[in-house]
Design an enzyme around this catalytic site. Structure first.
Site: not given
Ligand code: NDP
Ligand code: HSE
Length: 447
Positions: A14, A136, A194, A212, A309
């Site tokens: 990331v 986000e 990834g 989440k 990803g």
């Protein structure tokens, strides 16, 4: 105007994706943000590895941001306005985020584990220091679901959220179902692409999805983040035979994160779930994520996109960087509250234990193929107030030591409270004709 200065912590999937997207689209981003956004410093454990990664991206030495292995130096640097935490986990990431906040730096993070577990502490610290914590990318990768929940749907009383919010497990389930790939190979593929967490058991055992779901639940219902109250069940125990039987009955099995306003509290749960095959969610494949949010005014809304990803996640991280750049001079009281509701108006509505949750159920029973067995089972269910929606009885496939057949009975129940189903299962398992433990999966019609 001088560009706003970002200190990036971590340069993995990331972190490097964020650098790439920001660099490639810098002109458009500047036109949107009102000023440039510059990654001025990067902190990593291994600067040589980061230097190579920068080189691979095509960044020449001269244009490269300063790379250091001293994380505190970046977090304490007075020239840094925003700290982007792209490390993960709840250890050093928590320390650095809190330190950045105390230094009055805004924070952008993709770290759902950190916010689901330590969100209350972090948001309180941010409030006390007048800074923003933007996240986000922490939920559903590139899908702007936090923005939708906090802002776009703010008129609504949210009724429920149900989503495929872990790319790794959805990828594994798709690979197994569509290409006949075994579990271990599919997981390896997700890691290579990834998608997986540093510790992939977080993905497989439903923990990442629960992080989440916890964050979405807090924003949807205006309650504190309470990961410890979430019910978490992953896909590691899911049997191929149940995927097949579910298909025969017209359902797909997906790992769903669900949070719902119920009579006595809020449901917050992650588990493999049967969904009617014709629903859009049932057809979300590979690393894609999709979230259904039901609001009282708008009805059902659906958000779909890449949930993991490098660049999809970077899309959300950069959106946060732009938001912070636009808003950092605004009066803190006029910013959107971290959890959408004003911090002194959070509610203490309880998160319900799984026993109190209402759902439909899929039950698979291995029984002796003898007269009366089905009658016994349906009697137990009726006595517990559970009605059957569908039933599938398979041909005898196995024969016991006495030459007698065994068969699978698969039942789909109408909605009922989980404790009733557990009581019925205990009675069913006590029958002499039921030869193994009952398999129980939950089902959502998403009507
Ligand atoms: P990576 O493992 O690819 O990168 C993590 C980076 O942080 C690496 O530079 C790593 O260094 C560094 N790092 C890891 N542990 C430590 C530590 N203890 N001390 C110092 N540095 C450390 O992870 P991702 O980029 O995939 O994930 C980063 C964050 O983004 C996580 O919170 C993750 O949950 C979240 N996320 C990830 C998504 C994805 O698709 N991958 C999607 C959405 C969110 P080194 O290279 O030396 O190991
Ligand atoms: N491991 C996570 C997933 C990354 O597979 O969805 C995105 O949050």
């Amino acid at each position: 105007m001088e560009p706003i200065k970002v200190g990036l912590l971590g340069f993995g999937t990331v972190g490097s994706g964020t650098y790439t997207v920001l660099r490639r689209n810098q002109e458009e981003i500047k036109r949107r943000a009102g000023r440039g956004i510059e990654i001025a410093r990067i902190a990593v454990r291994n600067p040589a590895k980061a230097a190579k990664a920068l080189n691979d991206i095509g960044v020449a030495d001269a244009g490269s941001p300063a790379v250091t292995d001293d994380f505190n130096a970046v977090v304490d640097d007075p020239s840094i306005d925003i700290v982007a935490e792209m490390i993960g986990g709840t250890g050093i990431a928590r320390e650095l985020v809190l330190r950045a906040i105390v230094n009055r730096k805004h924070v952008v993070t993709a770290n759902k584990a950190l916010l689901a577990v330590h969100g209350t502490e972090i948001f309180e610290a941010a409030h006390a220091n007048g800074v923003m914590v933007a996240f986000e990318a922490a939920v559903a990768g590139g899908i702007p679901i936090i923005k939708a929940l906090r802002e776009g749907l703010t008129a609504n009383r949210i009724e429920y959220i149900a989503g495929i919010i872990n790319g790794t497990t959805n990828y594994i389930l798709s690979e197994m179902r569509d290409r006949g790939v075994d579990f271990a190979t599919a997981l390896k593929g997700a890691q290579e692409l990834g998608y997986a967490e540093a510790d992939p058991t977080f993905d497989i055992e439903g923990v990442d999805a629960a992080h989440k779901a916890t964050i979405m639940s807090a924003i949807a219902f205006g309650v504190p983040v309470q990961f410890d109250k979430a019910y978490v069940e992953g896909i590691s125990q899911l049997a191929a035979i149940d995927i097949r039987y579910a298909e025969e009955l017209g359902y797909r099995i997906k790992l769903l994160g669900i949070t719902r306003r119920a009579g006595k509290g809020i449901e917050l749960r992650v588990h493999p779930t049967l969904i009617p095959a014709k629903r859009l969610l049932a057809n979300v494949e590979g690393p894609m994520n999709a979230v259904v949010v039901h609001g009282d005014a708008v009805g059902a809304t659906l958000y779909y996109g890449k949930g993991a990803g490098a660049e999809p996640t970077a899309s959300a991280v950069v959106a946060d960087l732009v938001d912070v750049t636009r808003l950092h001079t605004a009066d803190p009281e006029h910013r959107v509250p971290h959890l959408a509701f004003q911090r002194d108006r959070l509610s203490d509505t309880p998160i319900l234990p799984i026993d109190e949750v209402t759902s439909g159920y899929y039950l698979r029973l291995r029984v002796a193929d003898v007269t009366g067995v089905l009658a016994d089972i349906t009697r137990i269910l009726a006595n517990t107030g559970i009605s059957i929606d569908a039933l599938l009885q398979k041909e005898s496939e196995q024969v016991d030591d006495h030459g007698k057949g065994e068969t699978d009975i698969i039942l789909i129940t109408h909605e009922t409270v989980e404790k009733n189903v557990n009581a019925a299962i205990a009675d069913i398992e006590a029958l002499r004709t039921v030869v193994s433990k009952v398999t129980k999966l939950r089902m959502e019609t998403l009507n």
